[in-house]
Design an enzyme around this catalytic site. Structure first.
Site, PDB file in Angstrom:
ATOM      1  N   GLU A 110      -0.347  -0.533  16.114  1.00 46.98           N
ATOM      2  CA  GLU A 110       0.612   0.071  14.613  1.00 46.98           C
ATOM      3  C   GLU A 110      -0.313   0.500  13.544  1.00 46.98           C
ATOM      4  O   GLU A 110      -0.730  -0.135  12.647  1.00 46.98           O
ATOM      5  CB  GLU A 110       1.899  -0.670  14.618  1.00 46.98           C
ATOM      6  CG  GLU A 110       2.884  -0.246  14.205  1.00 46.98           C
ATOM      7  CD  GLU A 110       3.427   1.049  12.520  1.00 46.98           C
ATOM      8  OE1 GLU A 110       2.100   1.523  12.115  1.00 46.98           O
ATOM      9  OE2 GLU A 110       3.616  -0.314  12.260  1.00 46.98           O
ATOM     10  N   CYS A 164       3.764   1.853   5.978  1.00 43.59           N
ATOM     11  CA  CYS A 164       3.747   3.066   7.812  1.00 43.59           C
ATOM     12  C   CYS A 164       4.542   4.413   8.355  1.00 43.59           C
ATOM     13  O   CYS A 164       4.099   5.238   8.121  1.00 43.59           O
ATOM     14  CB  CYS A 164       3.225   2.074   8.385  1.00 43.59           C
ATOM     15  SG  CYS A 164       4.494   1.169   9.214  1.00 43.59           S
ATOM     16  N   GLU A 193      -3.471   9.616   4.134  1.00 48.25           N
ATOM     17  CA  GLU A 193      -2.566   7.999   4.384  1.00 48.25           C
ATOM     18  C   GLU A 193      -3.162   7.740   2.700  1.00 48.25           C
ATOM     19  O   GLU A 193      -4.214   7.090   2.343  1.00 48.25           O
ATOM     20  CB  GLU A 193      -2.866   7.620   5.179  1.00 48.25           C
ATOM     21  CG  GLU A 193      -1.050   5.801   4.714  1.00 48.25           C
ATOM     22  CD  GLU A 193      -1.608   4.919   6.440  1.00 48.25           C
ATOM     23  OE1 GLU A 193      -2.382   4.100   5.909  1.00 48.25           O
ATOM     24  OE2 GLU A 193      -0.213   4.563   6.382  1.00 48.25           O
TER      25      GLU A 193
HETATM   26  O1  TXE Z   1      -5.090  -3.020   6.045  1.00 50.40           O
HETATM   27  P1  TXE Z   1      -6.394  -4.082   7.031  1.00 50.40           P
HETATM   28  P2  TXE Z   1      -6.002  -3.094   4.356  1.00 50.40           P
HETATM   29  C1  TXE Z   1      -3.691   0.851   5.413  1.00 50.40           C
HETATM   30  C2  TXE Z   1      -3.208   1.320   4.248  1.00 50.40           C
HETATM   31  C3  TXE Z   1      -3.627   1.368   3.328  1.00 50.40           C
HETATM   32  C4  TXE Z   1      -5.352   0.576   4.413  1.00 50.40           C
HETATM   33  C5  TXE Z   1      -5.431  -0.272   3.792  1.00 50.40           C
HETATM   34  O2  TXE Z   1      -3.500   3.389   4.378  1.00 50.40           O
HETATM   35  O3  TXE Z   1      -4.892   2.021   2.210  1.00 50.40           O
HETATM   36  O4  TXE Z   1      -4.697   0.119   5.840  1.00 50.40           O
HETATM   37  O5  TXE Z   1      -5.094  -1.708   3.812  1.00 50.40           O
HETATM   38  C6  TXE Z   1      -6.643  -7.905   9.118  1.00 50.40           C
HETATM   39  N1  TXE Z   1     -10.594  -8.006  12.607  1.00 50.40           N
HETATM   40  N2  TXE Z   1      -2.235  -0.046   6.146  1.00 50.40           N
HETATM   41  O6  TXE Z   1      -6.967  -3.506   3.942  1.00 50.40           O
HETATM   42  O7  TXE Z   1      -7.740  -4.491   6.830  1.00 50.40           O
HETATM   43  C7  TXE Z   1      -6.362  -8.453   7.980  1.00 50.40           C
HETATM   44  O8  TXE Z   1      -7.267  -9.691   7.693  1.00 50.40           O
HETATM   45  C8  TXE Z   1      -9.834  -7.865  12.562  1.00 50.40           C
HETATM   46  C9  TXE Z   1      -1.476   0.677   6.987  1.00 50.40           C
HETATM   47  O9  TXE Z   1      -4.698  -4.410   3.499  1.00 50.40           O
HETATM   48  O10 TXE Z   1      -6.631  -2.798   8.170  1.00 50.40           O
HETATM   49  C10 TXE Z   1      -5.389  -8.472   7.825  1.00 50.40           C
HETATM   50  O11 TXE Z   1      -4.897  -9.231   8.489  1.00 50.40           O
HETATM   51  N3  TXE Z   1      -8.571  -8.636  12.050  1.00 50.40           N
HETATM   52  C11 TXE Z   1      -0.600  -0.566   7.766  1.00 50.40           C
HETATM   53  C12 TXE Z   1      -5.031  -6.480   8.504  1.00 50.40           C
HETATM   54  O12 TXE Z   1      -5.901  -6.769   9.478  1.00 50.40           O
HETATM   55  C13 TXE Z   1      -8.538  -7.586  10.560  1.00 50.40           C
HETATM   56  C14 TXE Z   1      -0.227  -1.520   6.318  1.00 50.40           C
HETATM   57  C15 TXE Z   1      -4.492  -5.540   8.717  1.00 50.40           C
HETATM   58  O13 TXE Z   1      -5.394  -5.302   7.483  1.00 50.40           O
HETATM   59  C16 TXE Z   1      -9.978  -6.906  10.281  1.00 50.40           C
HETATM   60  C17 TXE Z   1      -1.771  -2.095   5.833  1.00 50.40           C
HETATM   61  C18 TXE Z   1     -11.348  -7.685  11.669  1.00 50.40           C
HETATM   62  N4  TXE Z   1     -12.696  -7.200  11.392  1.00 50.40           N
HETATM   63  C19 TXE Z   1      -2.514  -0.879   5.572  1.00 50.40           C
HETATM   64  N5  TXE Z   1     -10.441  -6.951   8.785  1.00 50.40           N
HETATM   65  C20 TXE Z   1       0.643  -0.213   8.090  1.00 50.40           C
HETATM   66  N6  TXE Z   1       0.644   0.638   9.535  1.00 50.40           N
HETATM   67  O14 TXE Z   1       1.636  -0.379   8.109  1.00 50.40           O
HETATM   68  C21 TXE Z   1      -8.944  -6.789   8.271  1.00 50.40           C
HETATM   69  N7  TXE Z   1      -8.062  -7.668   9.619  1.00 50.40           N
END
Ligand code: TXE
Length: 475
Positions: A248, A282, A377
């Site tokens: 998602e 999201c 986004e």
């Molecule tokens: O997201 P991350 P971030 C989008 C939104 C935002 C951008 C960056 O555009 O500006 O993402 O946000 C874990 N292997 N969304 O940096 O990094 C991390 O610890 C496994 C949309 O916060 O994707 C956290 O628990 N896991 C969105 C989760 O992934 C990893 C919500 C999300 O972090 C990882 C948030 C890895 N290598 C951000 N690296 C929505 N769909 O609602 C990070 N994580």
């Protein structure tokens, strides 16, 4: 509510770890404590605890028993809405009213999935004479849940709730920016009688705990909510063991306003869908497409609302709170530096702490549908208003990004509503509303870069099970 803010919750026990991460209040930018920096070792222990739970009490529990535990968790959450909301408001920087709504939603998810646990049926399949064929829906086993910081309680409810209802055992890796309600949830689960190991919570960095979870050979299903880039990495890691994933990943969701729309009822939805949780949603609606004959009117009416928006500390419960982090604020400001005419801006109140991560909501106009501000986004309180001339152009613009999460249609014309509901590329289409109040009953997920798989509703239960076909030949 007792839980260890600096610990991990594995096998029903709070455990200490050797390294910690700072815990920040986004409203003040100040460090207010520490959380565990779990890593590969803790993830491994959590997966083994979950496997043991599946061989023990949790694996033997009947569907009705699982449902009762979930229902009990839901009742405890409902009793502690205020405590949970206060935790979330401070941790995420989410205005209290919105944090409270998340806690209420968590309780409702647990009620819904508790009730659904014993209602998931297989089928009997008519086949050759002398055979009886039926299907069984079985849990995957140990499921991994990697969740973000924007709606921890809601995402726990929809993914962990559905996974436990179907008899899986969970390892939850909350986001390093906001993990307190995930830890509180573990304590509530234990209090409700969820057997040890059925739910394990390991806070930590994405690149450490998150990556270790996605790659762990004991994990049989991964549910991920977050960025596109990390979603791709998680899917690749899971592919190593041919493990299914639900992704998602956000969107650039449009609301399409036709000239015959009831603007009075649309306005609140148009604006709220952009500024809720400071746009860090999201399913945020960051593009407002308006038929040209009413474009100026809609822009002016939205601008009035923007001018009245106040931004401040989560505890002050204004319309908009801070962004989650300095990094997120810098990313949003980077987008805003890319242009657009400012039609209106909200106001950061005078007593908002200077170190808080505040961005004034901004309504933009004067850019084309291919501009990065209209395609990418932003994940901040920013909406772009774009004119269109006819239905064809509206569909082309609405479908013109790589995402496909949500779309809405504002029109009184029933035939047009039906045509567009089919043509819009999105996991969910709303007609004369946006989000349908977020009901837990409604399946939710995306297409394209917004991801795949469905969470929420009864549909989610299928994703958290694997189907076994049994064919008996009895002559
Ligand atoms: O997201 P991350 P971030 C989008 C939104 C935002 C951008 C960056 O555009 O500006 O993402 O946000 C874990 N292997 N969304 O940096 O990094 C991390 O610890 C496994 C949309 O916060 O994707 C956290 O628990 N896991 C969105 C989760 O992934 C990893 C919500 C999300 O972090 C990882 C948030 C890895 N290598 C951000 N690296 C929505 N769909 O609602 C990070 N994580």
């Amino acid at each position: 509510m007792e839980f260890d803010r600096r610990g991990v919750f594995i096998d029903g026990v709070w455990q200490g770890v050797s390294a910690h991460l700072p815990l920040e209040d986004p409203s003040t930018g100040q460090q207010i404590g520490e959380i565990a920096r779990g890593g590969a070792a803790e993830i491994d222990a959590a997966v083994h605890a979950a496997e043991a739970a599946l061989s023990g009490d949790w694996g033997r529990a009947t569907a009705a028993e699982r449902g009762r535990v979930l229902a009990c968790m839901g009742r405890i959450v409902a009793e502690r809405v205020e405590e949970l909301a206060a935790l979330e408001a401070q941790d995420v920087g989410k205005p209290l009213t919105q944090a409270r709504a998340d806690a209420v939603a968590l309780a409702r998810y647990l009620e819904f999935y508790g009730g659904a646990a014993d209602k998931l049926h297989g089928a009997t399949i008519p086949y050759l004479d002398g055979y009886t064929v039926y299907t069984l829906r079985e849990p995957h086993g140990v499921t991994g849940h990697i969740i973000p910081w924007n709606y921890p309680m809601q995402i726990i409810g929809r993914s962990v709730g559905a996974a436990l209802a179907t008899g899986n055992a969970c390892v939850l890796k909350p986001a390093e920016q906001a993990c307190l309600t995930a830890l509180a949830f573990a304590a509530i689960a234990a209090e409700a009688g969820l057997p040890a190991g059925a739910l394990n919570v390991v806070p930590g960095l994405g690149a450490e705990a998150g990556a270790a979870l996605a790659a762990h050979p004991g994990i049989r299903h991964v549910s991920f909510t977050g960025s596109v880039g990390v979603g791709r990495a998680v899917q690749c890691a899971a592919a190593e063991h041919i493990v299914p994933v639900t992704l998602e990943l956000g969107g650039k969701s449009p609301q399409v306003v036709f000239a015959d729309a009831d603007l009075e009822s649309a306005l609140t939805f148009l604006v709220n869908a952009g500024i809720q949780n400071a746009g860090q949603t999201c399913s945020a609606s960051s593009r407002i497409l308006v038929e040209r004959s009413r474009h100026d009117e809609v822009l002016a009416r939205m601008a009035e609302r923007y001018a009245a928006l106040r931004v401040g500390r989560a505890v002050d419960d204004l319309e908009v709170g801070p962004l989650i982090s300095a990094k997120q604020k810098a990313a949003v400001e980077g987008f805003l530096a890319q242009g657009g005419e400012v039609a209106a801006e909200g106001r950061i109140v005078d007593d908002a702490p200077t170190q808080g991560h505040y961005v004034a909501p901004r309504l933009l106009t004067g850019i084309g549908p291919d501009h990065p501000l209209a395609r990418d986004e932003i994940f901040g309180p920013v909406q772009v208003v774009l004119p269109f001339d006819d239905e064809e152009e509206a569909v082309a613009i609405a479908n013109g990004t790589d995402y496909g999460l949500v779309a809405s249609i504002w029109s009184e014309n029933g035939a047009r509503q039906m045509r567009l509901a089919k043509r819009l590329r999105a996991g969910q289409v709303f007609i004369n509303n946006y989000g349908a109040g977020g009901g837990v009953e409604l399946p939710f997920g995306g297409t394209g870069l917004s991801g795949h798989g469905r969470e929420k509703g009864f549909e989610a239960l299928y994703g958290f099970t694997t189907l076994k076909t049994v064919a008996a030949r009895h002559g």
